[in-house]
Design an enzyme around this catalytic site. Structure first.
Site, PDB file in Angstrom:
ATOM      1  CG  PHE A  63      -2.129   0.820   1.163  1.00  0.00           C
ATOM      2  CD1 PHE A  63      -2.071   2.200   1.214  1.00  0.00           C
ATOM      3  CD2 PHE A  63      -3.367   0.206   1.031  1.00  0.00           C
ATOM      4  CE1 PHE A  63      -3.228   2.966   1.139  1.00  0.00           C
ATOM      5  CE2 PHE A  63      -4.524   0.958   0.963  1.00  0.00           C
ATOM      6  CZ  PHE A  63      -4.464   2.341   1.029  1.00  0.00           C
ATOM      7  CB  SER A 117       1.054  -0.401   7.409  1.00  0.00           C
ATOM      8  OG  SER A 117       1.874   0.282   6.479  1.00  0.00           O
ATOM      9  CB  VAL A 174      -0.655   8.690   3.143  1.00  0.00           C
ATOM     10  CG1 VAL A 174      -0.863  10.137   2.690  1.00  0.00           C
ATOM     11  CG2 VAL A 174       0.699   8.159   2.669  1.00  0.00           C
ATOM     12  CD  GLU A 208      -7.657  10.379   0.261  1.00  0.00           C
ATOM     13  OE1 GLU A 208      -7.163  11.530   0.190  1.00  0.00           O
ATOM     14  OE2 GLU A 208      -7.071   9.371  -0.179  1.00  0.00           O
ATOM     15  CG  HIS A 237      -8.814   2.967   8.386  1.00  0.00           C
ATOM     16  ND1 HIS A 237      -9.279   3.412   7.181  1.00  0.00           N
ATOM     17  CD2 HIS A 237      -8.087   1.878   8.108  1.00  0.00           C
ATOM     18  CE1 HIS A 237      -8.872   2.620   6.228  1.00  0.00           C
ATOM     19  NE2 HIS A 237      -8.123   1.688   6.748  1.00  0.00           N
ATOM     20  CG  PHE A 252       7.463   1.552  13.922  1.00  0.00           C
ATOM     21  CD1 PHE A 252       7.296   2.928  13.951  1.00  0.00           C
ATOM     22  CD2 PHE A 252       6.394   0.763  13.534  1.00  0.00           C
ATOM     23  CE1 PHE A 252       6.070   3.514  13.613  1.00  0.00           C
ATOM     24  CE2 PHE A 252       5.176   1.330  13.193  1.00  0.00           C
ATOM     25  CZ  PHE A 252       5.010   2.704  13.236  1.00  0.00           C
ATOM     26  NE  ARG A 260       8.362  12.664   7.553  1.00  0.00           N
ATOM     27  CZ  ARG A 260       8.004  13.902   7.271  1.00  0.00           C
ATOM     28  NH1 ARG A 260       7.851  14.284   6.010  1.00  0.00           N
ATOM     29  NH2 ARG A 260       7.827  14.796   8.225  1.00  0.00           N
TER      30      ARG A 260
HETATM   31  O1  LIG Z   1      -0.024   0.737   4.617  1.00  0.00           O
HETATM   32  C1  LIG Z   1      -1.096   1.355   4.576  1.00  0.00           C
HETATM   33  N1  LIG Z   1      -2.275   0.673   4.637  1.00  0.00           N
HETATM   34  C2  LIG Z   1      -3.458   1.346   4.582  1.00  0.00           C
HETATM   35  N2  LIG Z   1      -4.605   0.626   4.630  1.00  0.00           N
HETATM   36  C3  LIG Z   1      -4.631  -0.800   4.382  1.00  0.00           C
HETATM   37  C4  LIG Z   1      -4.371  -1.599   5.647  1.00  0.00           C
HETATM   38  O2  LIG Z   1      -3.007  -1.525   6.012  1.00  0.00           O
HETATM   39  C5  LIG Z   1      -4.715  -3.074   5.411  1.00  0.00           C
HETATM   40  O3  LIG Z   1      -3.912  -3.583   4.378  1.00  0.00           O
HETATM   41  C6  LIG Z   1      -6.170  -3.253   5.052  1.00  0.00           C
HETATM   42  O4  LIG Z   1      -6.992  -2.613   6.031  1.00  0.00           O
HETATM   43  C7  LIG Z   1      -6.561  -4.733   4.961  1.00  0.00           C
HETATM   44  O5  LIG Z   1      -6.336  -5.354   6.206  1.00  0.00           O
HETATM   45  C8  LIG Z   1      -3.467   2.751   4.499  1.00  0.00           C
HETATM   46  N3  LIG Z   1      -4.674   3.484   4.422  1.00  0.00           N
HETATM   47  O6  LIG Z   1      -5.785   2.944   4.702  1.00  0.00           O
HETATM   48  O7  LIG Z   1      -4.646   4.684   4.048  1.00  0.00           O
HETATM   49  C9  LIG Z   1      -2.218   3.441   4.452  1.00  0.00           C
HETATM   50  O8  LIG Z   1      -2.135   4.701   4.367  1.00  0.00           O
HETATM   51  N4  LIG Z   1      -1.078   2.721   4.497  1.00  0.00           N
END
Ligand SMILES: O=c1[nH]c(NC[C@H](O)[C@H](O)[C@H](O)CO)c([N+](=O)[O-])c(=O)[nH]1
Length: 153
Positions: free
Chosen positions: A24, A56, A82, A85, A88, A113, A127
């Site tokens: 992601f 993540s 990020v 918008e 969560h 981390f 970054r």
């Molecule tokens: O690594 C990220 N995962 C994000 N969401 C996915 C999350 O990590 C899971 O993969 C997903 O919820 C499925 O479990 C993010 N946002 O929602 O914006 C993000 O900014 N960064």
């Protein structure tokens, strides 16, 4: 008074490193990964395994598997959360931080981390290569901690 300071070097020789990287925001995470691999290469690390996860939030589970395998001297968790918008943002960021810390404490293996939490993509890019590469910096922490743990045995 005799003060004996113990700290880890940045010697990568003989170390085995596991990296968990979130797909992601991979415009950012690929750059973090590249910076980390550059750091490990330049410090003599011969064996790095890279495991990719969807986001993540999935990092702690895979970090746990790697740490508990006994195969790695340190595990590096790389991701980019990020806000943008994202409703969560805090949930994902907090859960990943807590999860990574728990894996490290439970396993006794340093889990670094390396998840950047930023307001927007530009902050992330700053970054992940424009101003600095946090991936390189997090990899340095992994080297130092792996060496330090060896000393504390
Ligand atoms: O690594 C990220 N995962 C994000 N969401 C996915 C999350 O990590 C899971 O993969 C997903 O919820 C499925 O479990 C993010 N946002 O929602 O914006 C993000 O900014 N960064």
């Amino acid at each position: 008074m005799n003060v004996h300071t113990i700290e880890g070097e940045f010697n990568g020789e003989g170390l085995k490193i596991g990296i968990v990287v979130a797909r992601f925001n991979d415009l950012l995470t690929n750059e973090l990964l590249s910076g980390a691999l550059d750091c490990f290469e330049r410090h003599g690390v011969e064996k790095v395994d890279v495991v990719k996860v969807p986001g993540s939030f999935e990092i702690p589970l895979v970090a746990k598997k790697l740490a508990e395998s006994g195969k790695y001297d340190a595990v590096l968790a790389l991701g980019a959360v990020v806000r943008g918008e994202t409703k969560h943002f805090d949930l994902v960021a907090n859960e990943v931080a807590k999860g990574v810390a728990k894996v490290s404490l439970d396993s006794g293996v340093p889990v670094i981390f390396g998840v950047i939490t930023v307001e927007d993509e530009l902050q992330g890019l700053n970054r992940a290569g424009i101003k600095s590469n946090k991936g390189f910096e997090y990899a340095m922490a992994a080297l130092e901690m792996a060496n330090l743990m060896e000393k504390l045995k």
